[in-house]
Each structure stands twice: as C-alpha cells, then as structure tokens.
Enzyme design. Structure first.
Site, PDB file in Angstrom:
ATOM      1  N   TYR A 112       0.821  -1.207   0.000  1.00 38.22           N
ATOM      2  CA  TYR A 112       0.000   0.000   0.000  1.00 38.22           C
ATOM      3  C   TYR A 112       0.863   1.269   0.000  1.00 38.22           C
ATOM      4  CZ  TYR A 112      -3.758   3.190   0.599  1.00 38.22           C
ATOM      5  OH  TYR A 112      -4.641   4.208   0.376  1.00 38.22           O
ATOM      6  N   TRP A 114       1.211   5.397  -2.423  1.00 38.54           N
ATOM      7  CA  TRP A 114       0.798   6.076  -3.648  1.00 38.54           C
ATOM      8  C   TRP A 114       1.836   6.037  -4.760  1.00 38.54           C
ATOM      9  CZ3 TRP A 114      -2.767  10.818  -4.227  1.00 38.54           C
ATOM     10  CH2 TRP A 114      -4.008  10.550  -3.661  1.00 38.54           C
TER      11      TRP A 114
HETATM   12  N1  LIG Z   1      -2.612   8.903  11.426  1.00 34.14           N
HETATM   13  C1  LIG Z   1      -2.977   8.826  10.143  1.00 34.14           C
HETATM   14  N2  LIG Z   1      -2.351   7.948   9.338  1.00 34.14           N
HETATM   15  C2  LIG Z   1      -2.691   7.862   8.044  1.00 34.14           C
HETATM   16  C3  LIG Z   1      -3.689   8.701   7.511  1.00 34.14           C
HETATM   17  C4  LIG Z   1      -4.337   9.626   8.383  1.00 34.14           C
HETATM   18  O1  LIG Z   1      -5.238  10.386   7.968  1.00 34.14           O
HETATM   19  N3  LIG Z   1      -3.937   9.667   9.685  1.00 34.14           N
HETATM   20  N4  LIG Z   1      -4.013   8.615   6.176  1.00 34.14           N
HETATM   21  C5  LIG Z   1      -3.785   7.345   5.515  1.00 34.14           C
HETATM   22  C6  LIG Z   1      -3.918   7.506   4.050  1.00 34.14           C
HETATM   23  S1  LIG Z   1      -5.446   8.069   3.509  1.00 34.14           S
HETATM   24  C7  LIG Z   1      -2.926   7.180   3.167  1.00 34.14           C
HETATM   25  S2  LIG Z   1      -3.270   7.258   1.483  1.00 34.14           S
HETATM   26  C8  LIG Z   1      -1.631   6.667   3.641  1.00 34.14           C
HETATM   27  C9  LIG Z   1      -0.411   7.124   2.821  1.00 34.14           C
HETATM   28  O2  LIG Z   1       0.462   6.080   2.757  1.00 34.14           O
HETATM   29  P1  LIG Z   1       2.044   6.163   2.476  1.00 34.14           P
HETATM   30  O3  LIG Z   1       2.505   4.786   2.203  1.00 34.14           O
HETATM   31  O4  LIG Z   1       2.671   6.871   3.606  1.00 34.14           O
HETATM   32  O5  LIG Z   1       2.081   7.019   1.165  1.00 34.14           O
HETATM   33  P2  LIG Z   1       3.315   7.654   0.405  1.00 34.14           P
HETATM   34  O6  LIG Z   1       4.155   8.489   1.311  1.00 34.14           O
HETATM   35  O7  LIG Z   1       2.696   8.319  -0.764  1.00 34.14           O
HETATM   36  O8  LIG Z   1       4.177   6.382  -0.014  1.00 34.14           O
HETATM   37  C10 LIG Z   1       4.691   6.207  -1.280  1.00 34.14           C
HETATM   38  C11 LIG Z   1       6.114   5.677  -1.192  1.00 34.14           C
HETATM   39  O9  LIG Z   1       6.510   5.297  -2.499  1.00 34.14           O
HETATM   40  C12 LIG Z   1       7.801   5.843  -2.795  1.00 34.14           C
HETATM   41  N5  LIG Z   1       7.866   6.007  -4.254  1.00 34.14           N
HETATM   42  C13 LIG Z   1       7.585   7.092  -5.001  1.00 34.14           C
HETATM   43  N6  LIG Z   1       7.742   6.817  -6.314  1.00 34.14           N
HETATM   44  C14 LIG Z   1       8.115   5.506  -6.403  1.00 34.14           C
HETATM   45  C15 LIG Z   1       8.417   4.630  -7.502  1.00 34.14           C
HETATM   46  O10 LIG Z   1       8.339   4.980  -8.662  1.00 34.14           O
HETATM   47  N7  LIG Z   1       8.758   3.344  -7.195  1.00 34.14           N
HETATM   48  C16 LIG Z   1       8.820   2.896  -5.905  1.00 34.14           C
HETATM   49  N8  LIG Z   1       9.170   1.629  -5.700  1.00 34.14           N
HETATM   50  N9  LIG Z   1       8.544   3.707  -4.859  1.00 34.14           N
HETATM   51  C17 LIG Z   1       8.188   4.991  -5.104  1.00 34.14           C
HETATM   52  C18 LIG Z   1       7.858   7.117  -1.997  1.00 34.14           C
HETATM   53  O11 LIG Z   1       9.186   7.506  -1.772  1.00 34.14           O
HETATM   54  C19 LIG Z   1       7.106   6.722  -0.712  1.00 34.14           C
HETATM   55  O12 LIG Z   1       7.986   6.161   0.225  1.00 34.14           O
HETATM   56  O13 LIG Z   1      -1.416   7.065   5.008  1.00 34.14           O
HETATM   57  C20 LIG Z   1      -2.462   6.662   5.868  1.00 34.14           C
HETATM   58  N10 LIG Z   1      -2.060   6.948   7.236  1.00 34.14           N
HETATM   59  N1  LIG Z   2      -1.811  18.354   0.631  1.00 33.64           N
HETATM   60  C1  LIG Z   2      -2.231  17.077   0.684  1.00 33.64           C
HETATM   61  N2  LIG Z   2      -3.478  16.760   0.245  1.00 33.64           N
HETATM   62  C2  LIG Z   2      -3.912  15.463   0.314  1.00 33.64           C
HETATM   63  C3  LIG Z   2      -3.068  14.416   0.762  1.00 33.64           C
HETATM   64  C4  LIG Z   2      -1.753  14.777   1.211  1.00 33.64           C
HETATM   65  O1  LIG Z   2      -0.968  13.921   1.648  1.00 33.64           O
HETATM   66  N3  LIG Z   2      -1.384  16.099   1.157  1.00 33.64           N
HETATM   67  N4  LIG Z   2      -3.522  13.111   0.768  1.00 33.64           N
HETATM   68  C5  LIG Z   2      -4.672  12.763  -0.071  1.00 33.64           C
HETATM   69  C6  LIG Z   2      -5.270  11.500   0.394  1.00 33.64           C
HETATM   70  S1  LIG Z   2      -4.469  10.036   0.083  1.00 33.64           S
HETATM   71  C7  LIG Z   2      -6.459  11.423   1.004  1.00 33.64           C
HETATM   72  S2  LIG Z   2      -7.113   9.902   1.431  1.00 33.64           S
HETATM   73  C8  LIG Z   2      -7.228  12.636   1.316  1.00 33.64           C
HETATM   74  C9  LIG Z   2      -7.789  12.576   2.739  1.00 33.64           C
HETATM   75  O2  LIG Z   2      -8.822  13.486   2.883  1.00 33.64           O
HETATM   76  P1  LIG Z   2      -9.392  13.743   4.353  1.00 33.64           P
HETATM   77  O3  LIG Z   2      -9.300  12.519   5.149  1.00 33.64           O
HETATM   78  O4  LIG Z   2     -10.730  14.352   4.237  1.00 33.64           O
HETATM   79  O5  LIG Z   2      -8.329  14.843   4.826  1.00 33.64           O
HETATM   80  P2  LIG Z   2      -7.722  15.216   6.241  1.00 33.64           P
HETATM   81  O6  LIG Z   2      -6.855  16.392   5.983  1.00 33.64           O
HETATM   82  O7  LIG Z   2      -7.106  14.051   6.896  1.00 33.64           O
HETATM   83  O8  LIG Z   2      -8.989  15.635   7.094  1.00 33.64           O
HETATM   84  C10 LIG Z   2      -9.822  16.707   6.710  1.00 33.64           C
HETATM   85  C11 LIG Z   2     -10.311  17.455   7.935  1.00 33.64           C
HETATM   86  O9  LIG Z   2     -11.249  16.681   8.667  1.00 33.64           O
HETATM   87  C12 LIG Z   2     -11.330  17.236   9.967  1.00 33.64           C
HETATM   88  N5  LIG Z   2     -11.773  16.209  10.898  1.00 33.64           N
HETATM   89  C13 LIG Z   2     -11.065  15.164  11.347  1.00 33.64           C
HETATM   90  N6  LIG Z   2     -11.813  14.399  12.170  1.00 33.64           N
HETATM   91  C14 LIG Z   2     -13.036  14.995  12.225  1.00 33.64           C
HETATM   92  C15 LIG Z   2     -14.258  14.667  12.891  1.00 33.64           C
HETATM   93  O10 LIG Z   2     -14.398  13.685  13.605  1.00 33.64           O
HETATM   94  N7  LIG Z   2     -15.308  15.508  12.677  1.00 33.64           N
HETATM   95  C16 LIG Z   2     -15.222  16.606  11.888  1.00 33.64           C
HETATM   96  N8  LIG Z   2     -16.313  17.342  11.714  1.00 33.64           N
HETATM   97  N9  LIG Z   2     -14.074  16.929  11.273  1.00 33.64           N
HETATM   98  C17 LIG Z   2     -13.009  16.131  11.428  1.00 33.64           C
HETATM   99  C18 LIG Z   2      -9.945  17.713  10.294  1.00 33.64           C
HETATM  100  O11 LIG Z   2     -10.001  18.994  10.906  1.00 33.64           O
HETATM  101  C19 LIG Z   2      -9.231  17.734   8.959  1.00 33.64           C
HETATM  102  O12 LIG Z   2      -8.570  18.953   8.696  1.00 33.64           O
HETATM  103  O13 LIG Z   2      -6.407  13.794   1.205  1.00 33.64           O
HETATM  104  C20 LIG Z   2      -5.736  13.854  -0.040  1.00 33.64           C
HETATM  105  N10 LIG Z   2      -5.169  15.181  -0.133  1.00 33.64           N
HETATM  106 MO   LIG Z   3      -5.441   8.266   1.175  1.00 31.56          MO
END
Ligand SMILES: Nc1nc2c(c(=O)[nH]1)N[C@H]1C(S)=C(S)[C@@H](COP(=O)(O)OP(=O)(O)OC[C@H]3O[C@@H](n4cnc5c(=O)[nH]c(N)nc54)[C@H](O)[C@@H]3O)O[C@H]1N2
Ligand SMILES: Nc1nc2c(c(=O)[nH]1)N[C@H]1C(S)=C(S)[C@@H](COP(=O)(O)OP(=O)(O)OC[C@H]3O[C@@H](n4cnc5c(=O)[nH]c(N)nc54)[C@H](O)[C@@H]3O)O[C@H]1N2
Ligand SMILES: [Mo]
Length: 749
Positions: A112, A114
């Site tokens: 998992y 991006w």
């Molecule tokens: N506490 C908390 N934790 C969360 C979340 C949260 O809201 N709160 N959000 C969750 C969500 S929604 C997401 S999507 C995840 C994100 O999940 P992560 O796994 O943290 O996402 P990235 O940092 O995008 O990881 C991509 C990796 O791929 C590497 N990479 C980039 N290009 C390439 C390539 O071409 N080849 C290879 N082999 N590697 C490459 C990058 O260097 C990076 O290490 O985190 C989750 N974790």
């Molecule tokens: N710049 C940037 N943009 C991103 C990403 C990134 O890494 N960087 N990641 C992308 C990815 S993979 C994903 S999945 C999306 C995630 O999209 P989201 O999960 O919607 O994004 P977050 O920023 O984690 O949260 C949005 C807001 O929800 C509010 N919130 C949290 N918990 C609660 C709650 O219980 N109640 C209410 N009312 N509000 C709450 C917080 O204040 C937070 O700022 O974002 C995408 N966009």
């Molecule tokens: Mo995500």
C-alpha cells in the site's frame, strides 16, 4: 546535453520542467493549472536528494547468513552495497524458497502507498502483477483513504462509486444550490493533490463562484483552517467523532417537524420505518433530539437549532470529508449522511443531496468524462488471498488468527516474506511500535524505493527504483479532463532501475516473464495503453489523437461532458430502470444483510455508537488527537525535500496550552500507552478546546528512549479497526497527553 523544457505530472499536479545538462534544474506549475508552486518547486531537491539510494543494498547479517539471521537487526545493522545481479539472485531465490516451503500466501505483497502518478510505472500495480504472475501472494484489500466507506456504501447504495469516482459537480451547486454543509470541512490544502494527478485544481474557483451566487457555507470541524481562505462561512466545532449524532438529530428534527420528504422516502429508500423508530426513541427509549446531540458533540443546542433552520429549506448539499470515516465506527457518519439526505429528499437533484470528499481531494466534483486515462490490467491472484489493508501488522503478529470482514471470515496467513514497492508503512500505519514488533517477524523483507525512507532502512534487501522523471509514462485521473504524457527527462540517478525492469529481470529468473510482461517493453506497453484510450474514444464518438501526436504535445484535453454530473440523477429519474444494486434496489436505511452479520460494532441502520477513544471518555488531562494530511507534502513524500528546523507542528488551543505551561514554538512531547513523539507547539486561537491537530508526513525516527523525534503521530494512533464490517483504518480516534519536552528529549537530538 544542453537545456530542454517539457511538461509532466505528479500526484500534486502538472508541471513544466527545465533540464540542464541532465539535471532537473527547475519545475513550475503548468500555466493555469493551479498546482501548488512549493510542492512542484521541490521536485529538483527531491529527485537529486542526497537521500537517493544509489545501488542495491543487503542488510549485513542477511548477506552473511541469509534468512536464518532473523529480523531483530532490521533498521540497526549496516546496509551493504551489492551489484544488481547478486541482489536479484538473492531476491529470486528467496521467492522460490518461500513459495516451495510455505506456499504463495506466505508471500505478502500488498504494497500500500501512492508512489508515482504514472499509470504504467505505478509501483503498486507492478508489484501485484509480478507477484501474481510468480504464483500468487497475500494482497491488501481496500484502502486507507476510505476503507469504511468502501465496505458500507455498497450495502446502502449498491456500490462505492460515490466515494471512489462519482460526485455532484460544483457548477450545479453554483447554479442550483442554496446551502453547503461540510462535515469535516473543505480544507484547501487537500486540493493540491489528486490520485493520478490532474491538469486543473478547480475547487477554489468553484467555491468562489458558488459563494458569489449567494450559496451559504456551514463548516463542521474542530479546526478553523477547514474553511477555505476568504470564504465567509459559519463554523461549528464539535468534538471529534461525534458528527453521526448531529446528523441523526437533524434527521430526527425533520421527522418530528413534518419536514421529512415522505414521497422520496417511499419511492427511493427501504427501511425508513425502522430507522425512524430508532430516531424517535421507540426502540431504545432515547429520542435523538438536538439536545441529545448537543450533549454528545459539545455543540450548543442553539447552534444546532440554527443549523436545522439553515437546512430545512432550499437546495442543500450535505458533504462529508473522508476523514470522518477514518475513525472508530467510521461506517456510521457516511451512512447517517445518506440517511439525512434521504430524509431531506434532494438526492439526485443538481446542487443537492450528499457528496463525499469535496474537502478531501482535488477534482472531486469536477466535470470530466471517465475512462480516458488508461489503466493497467491486473493478473488474477488465484492461488493467493487478501487481508484488509490496515491489518498487516496484526497479521504478521498473529498467523492463523481469524477475523470477520464484511460477512466473511478471513484467516491470517503465515507471512514469511514481505515485498513492498511504492508505499511507506513506517509512515502510514497506526501504532508504529506495534508495526516495529510485527516487522521483525517475517524471514525476508524486500523493498523497492528511490529514497532511504524509514521502510527502506528496515529492509533486508533494498532495490533502488527510478522516479517518474527517469522513465516514460502516461498519467491522469478520470476525475479531471486531461491525460498527460510523462516523458523521461533525466537518466536514472545512480544505478536506479524502473520497478518494471526489476520485476522483468526477476520474472526471467522465476520463469514467468511472458505472463508478467506479455512480451512487451515500456514503449510497447505505453502504445498498448493508448490503444485503450482510443477504443474508449471510439465508443463515445470522441476524436482521440494518435500516440505520436499525444506524446509530442505533452497532454490531451479530453472534451468535457455535455451535462455536469449529478450523483444518482439516473436513479432519481427512473428508480426501477436504474435500480441500485442493493437487495431492495433502493437506498437502504436499514440493511438485512448487515443485520445478518450480527456485528455489535456495525448495527443494521445508521446508529450513534460512542468511539472507544474520544473526549466522551477522556481523563481530565487527555486530548483528542486529529491526524490530518500534510499541507505541503503528499503523505511521506516530499518530507526529504523540505527544510525542517524541528519536529512537525501540533496545533493546540490556548486554554489547553495555558493549563500545561506550553507556549507557541515550544518543543513538546505527546504520549499515550502506545508511544510518544516530539512536536513543535503551535497555538491556534480558533481550534476547539480539547483537540490537538497534527499532520502525518514525518519520517519515523525513534530515539534511544523510544520517543519518535521527527513528529510522526502514528506512534500514538491505535491499530483498532473501524468495525468488523470494513476493518478500516481508525487513526482519527486517539487520546493523548502533551507536555513541554523535558531535558532528556532535547539532549538526545
Ligand atoms: N494517522 C494517520 N495515518 C494515516 C492517515 C491519516 O489520515 N492519519 N491517512 C492514511 C492515508 S489516507 C494514506 S493514502 C496513507 C499514505 O500512505 P504512504 O505509504 O505513507 O504514502 P506515500 O508516502 O505516498 O508512499 C509512497 C512511497 O513510495 C515511494 N515512491 C515514489 N515513487 C516511487 C516509484 O516509482 N517506485 C517505488 N518503488 N517507490 C516509489 C515514496 O518515496 C514513498 O515512500 O497514510 C495513511 N495513514
Ligand atoms: N496536501 C495534501 N493533500 C492530500 C493528501 C496529502 O498527503 N497532502 N492526501 C490525499 C489522500 S491520500 C487522502 S485519502 C485525502 C484525505 O482526505 P481527508 O481525510 O478528508 O483529509 P484530512 O486532511 O485528513 O482531514 C480533513 C479534515 O477533517 C477534519 N476532521 C477530522 N476528524 C473529524 C471529525 O471527527 N469531525 C469533523 N467534523 N471533522 C473532522 C480535520 O479537521 C481535517 O482537517 O487527502 C488527499 N489530499
Ligand atoms: Mo489516502
């Protein structure tokens, strides 16, 4: 050599690149695209970072003793450079060994994360194709973004489209809407990013247009930053994880005031009577009144009454950020939102109804024709299996354990070998101390990475991957009207190889090369993918340029659809002909299927269930930690391209800071029973009391005392799942304590 300029794409937008003598010198947002200049501008520092992995490496004791050495030394031992042939031979031999001795399910390869916006060289796609071709593996099912929604929505609406790809277009809100209520807000930072990358960051404009037309915005969030800059909006700040109670109380108010749209409920939904009995208290003795919701959410009842007055008339769009469902019982707020929208009766109308993710990602609510960005087909994993994405650490620690998952039982496999390409589990997973323990268990861990991430440092064998800029690709998203050529702009850095090339060489060694690459190289694959785009055009009568023209021009603008999208408008127009794929063919406000599962943590209709960890059961000195997405990074990506003069900032309300003697800019320590990390205090006057907000994104770096130094809040989050239905990530239900960092914390740095 000399200077060249071309366009390309990342998940954080399209850019113009200037390459001078083989080095990326400058990257700027594609003119008019609205991509973030800081994130795009960081590309040269990222690509030419001194954190790049120059050659394959093997952990010292693994090189000497093979898998018998055990996993304890991962992350501590020296990584020894080896040549490519040696590294590939070791990897191939390990795959064969584990397959023969333990079977395909002992190879874990969900990977998992991006990685790149390119759809061909997408690492996660390639590794899953490779491991399936090689005989099967344990995959990761669903995602971190909307795992709870992905499981609940098909029971309610017949599919997960409303979170994965479909949304009512913003332009209909401007033309027909009166009110937008955004639970979880509309945080502008999230619009910098789209999965697959986009040519246009349209939402700020779309919101400005709607506001100029007089559309009212209500933002429901603990954080004032969730209001887009310059927007005049009403802010309601509930306790985190209490939104379901507010939604249910609004639905109750509609019922008792005669505002419920009975005609809509009769024609388009099933199970309303059962839900209504719950809302009115007939089934449990508790009417779900505004007073009831006020006590749960901590929002004054007068504010909730005003909110009700705001939505009881006019065209109302109810939106929920994905963040809401990344919490204990995260299925409930999404189901409750659909129920409230059903009661108001505007689903399927322009500017009304419900939508998921307006505040979560760029391009949600844009108008675009889907299907023009070609996708790589997977290879059937018939000898393998899948586990819920967020359960990997639990699975490594508990082989053979059985869990429930959306009506099925899943038995964790006995994982011996881990293959990760394109993700950073030591960034993204919850309860990272548990992940550390789990990570020691497998016999062999293989990672492809361009950079020395915390995950790469904790592998046995690291293979250096190229970045997007070092290979040719095609990228884009079906939510945006562009498809991009992503040309190779520079030579591979060091000895890096494309993920595809690495898997090809391994497939050759394993005897499955034809299944994996189908006899095609990069160029042939890109042309084949473009044929898919051409075929899609032929279906719809859209003129698609030939591959050469597309490549020359750098991108292709897909013509816009004739009508802006309105979620479920087909169903509204013809509820029999366009029946939903639910058992009743309608929106299910009570689900017999879910009732049949008998899960105590996911009842058969939208319900308020108190989270396991929230302000409702906190000790007096505990605060609710919200971990949102980082503003100028994509998850852990770009962390290494920015300067950091201290750990990541944590926002704290003035009253909570005062009570602990914390001042703005102080080094602080956050902790709970799971772990501890440092952070830099940022006093936020408008933050709800009792809440801390700290973005994800820091690279995991535990100090000698176990305290994480860079500010990765996942040492504090819990590895509990949303429920037995979705088994989704519930990171946003976490209680912590915070104090000024003691001397020991500072000495170590
Ligand atoms: N506490 C908390 N934790 C969360 C979340 C949260 O809201 N709160 N959000 C969750 C969500 S929604 C997401 S999507 C995840 C994100 O999940 P992560 O796994 O943290 O996402 P990235 O940092 O995008 O990881 C991509 C990796 O791929 C590497 N990479 C980039 N290009 C390439 C390539 O071409 N080849 C290879 N082999 N590697 C490459 C990058 O260097 C990076 O290490 O985190 C989750 N974790
Ligand atoms: N710049 C940037 N943009 C991103 C990403 C990134 O890494 N960087 N990641 C992308 C990815 S993979 C994903 S999945 C999306 C995630 O999209 P989201 O999960 O919607 O994004 P977050 O920023 O984690 O949260 C949005 C807001 O929800 C509010 N919130 C949290 N918990 C609660 C709650 O219980 N109640 C209410 N009312 N509000 C709450 C917080 O204040 C937070 O700022 O974002 C995408 N966009
Ligand atoms: Mo995500």
């Amino acid at each position: 050599m000399g200077t060249t300029a071309r366009t390309s794409l990342t998940h954080w937008g399209a850019f113009s690149a200037t390459v001078v003598n083989g080095r990326l010198e400058k990257a700027e947002p594609l003119a008019g695209s609205g991509a973030d200049p800081d994130m795009i501008g960081a590309l040269p520092a990222l690509v030419h970072s001194d954190q790049r992995i120059d050659r394959p490496h093997v952990r010292r004791s693994f090189l000497e003793h093979g898998h018998h050495t055990g996993g304890a030394g991962r992350g501590d031992e020296e990584m020894v450079p080896v040549d490519w042939d040696k590294a590939l031979d070791i990897v191939a031999a390990e795959l064969i060994r584990v397959h023969v001795d333990h079977g395909p399910k002992s190879v874990f390869g969900g990977s998992y994360g991006w990685s790149s916006a390119g759809r061909f060289h997408h690492a996660r796609t390639q590794v899953r194709r490779f491991l399936a071709a090689a005989g099967g593996f344990t995959d990761q099912v669903s995602n971190y973004s909307w795992g709870a929604a992905h499981a609940i929505l098909p029971h309610v609406l017949g599919s997960a489209d409303s979170v994965s790809r479909a949304a009512t277009a913003w332009e209909t809100i401007a033309s027909d809407g009166d009110v937008v209520v955004a639970f979880g807000g509309l945080n502008a930072k999230n619009w910098r990013v789209t999965s697959g990358g986009a040519g246009h960051h349209h939402i700020p404009e779309a919101i400005a247009k709607a506001a100029a037309k007089g559309v009212k915005f209500v933002i429901v969030s603990p954080l004032a930053d969730d209001i887009p800059l310059g927007l005049d909006a009403t802010l309601i700040r509930p306790r985190p994880n209490s939104d379901t109670a507010i939604m249910l109380a609004l639905a109750h108010e509609a019922i008792v005031t005669g505002r419920a749209d009975r005609a809509f409920l009769d024609r388009y939904t099933s199970g309303f009577e059962i839900l209504a009995d719950y809302l009115t208290g007939k089934t449990d003795g508790t009417p779900k009144t505004l007073d009831w919701a006020s006590a749960i959410s901590g929002v004054e009842v007068t504010e909730l009454r005003t909110l009700w007055e705001t939505i009881r008339q006019g065209r109302v769009m109810l939106s929920a950020a994905w963040a809401l469902q990344r919490a204990d019982h995260g299925e409930q707020p999404f189901w409750a939102l659909v129920a409230l929208a059903s009661v108001l009766g505007q689903i399927g109308l322009p500017g009304g109804g419900f939508c998921f993710g307006y505040g979560s990602m760029n391009a949600v609510g844009a108008s675009a024709r889907g299907g023009y960005v070609p996708a790589m087909k997977g290879i059937a994993n018939s000898r393998g299996m899948g586990i819920p994405v967020a359960s990997f650490a639990d699975a490594f620690l508990n082989p053979g354990k059985e869990i429930f998952f959306n009506g099925r039982r899943v038995r964790y496999p006995d994982v011996r070998l881990v293959y990760w390409a394109g993700g950073n589990p030591f960034h993204h997973a919850q309860d990272l101390r548990k992940v550390e323990a789990a990570w020691r268990r497998p016999e062999t861990i293989i990672v492809h990475e361009p950079w020395w991430t915390p995950t790469a440092k904790r592998a046995d064998i690291v293979l250096p991957a190229t970045t997007t800029l070092e290979r040719n690709d095609i990228g884009g998203t079906s939510r945006d009207p562009h498809v991009f050529a992503m040309p190779r702009l520079i030579d591979p850095v060091g000895e890096a190889r494309d993920d595809f090339a690495i898997f090809r060489a391994l497939a050759e060694r394993l005897g499955c090369r034809q299944t994996f690459d189908e006899g095609l190289d990069e160029q042939k694959w890109l042309r084949r993918l473009w044929k898919q785009t051409e075929a899609r055009g032929a279906e719809e009568g859209i003129n698609v340029p030939d591959f050469e023209t597309f490549w020359q021009e750098g991108f292709w603008n897909v013509p816009l659809p004739e009508m802006p999208e309105v979620l479920l408008s087909d169903f509204r127009a013809d509820p029999e002909g366009a029946a939903l794929a639910t058992p009743s063919g309608r929106i299910e406000l009570h689900s017999d299927t879910i009732a049949g599962f008998g899960y105590d943590d996911c009842p058969a209709h939208p319900s308020w269930i108190a989270p396991n960890e929230w302000l409702g059961n906190a000790e007096s000195d505990e605060l609710h930690l919200v971990t949102n997405q980082p503003a100028k990074q994509l998850h852990s990506q770009l962390y290494q391209a920015h300067e950091h003069n201290g750990p990541v900032a944590v926002r704290i309300a003035p009253v909570d800071a005062d009570a602990r003697g914390v001042r703005d800019g102080d080094r602080v320590r956050l902790w709970n029973a799971r772990g501890a990390c440092l952070a830099t205090a940022k006093i936020d006057e408008s933050l709800r009391a009792g809440v801390l907000v700290m973005p994800t994104g820091a690279w995991f770096e535990p100090g000698r005392d176990g305290t994480e130094r860079n500010g990765n809040p996942n040492v504090l989050t819990s590895d509990r799942r949303t429920s037995q239905l979705a088994q989704g990530c519930a990171a946003l239900s976490a209680l912590v304590r915070i104090e000024r960092a003691g001397r020991s914390g500072e000495e170590e740095r």
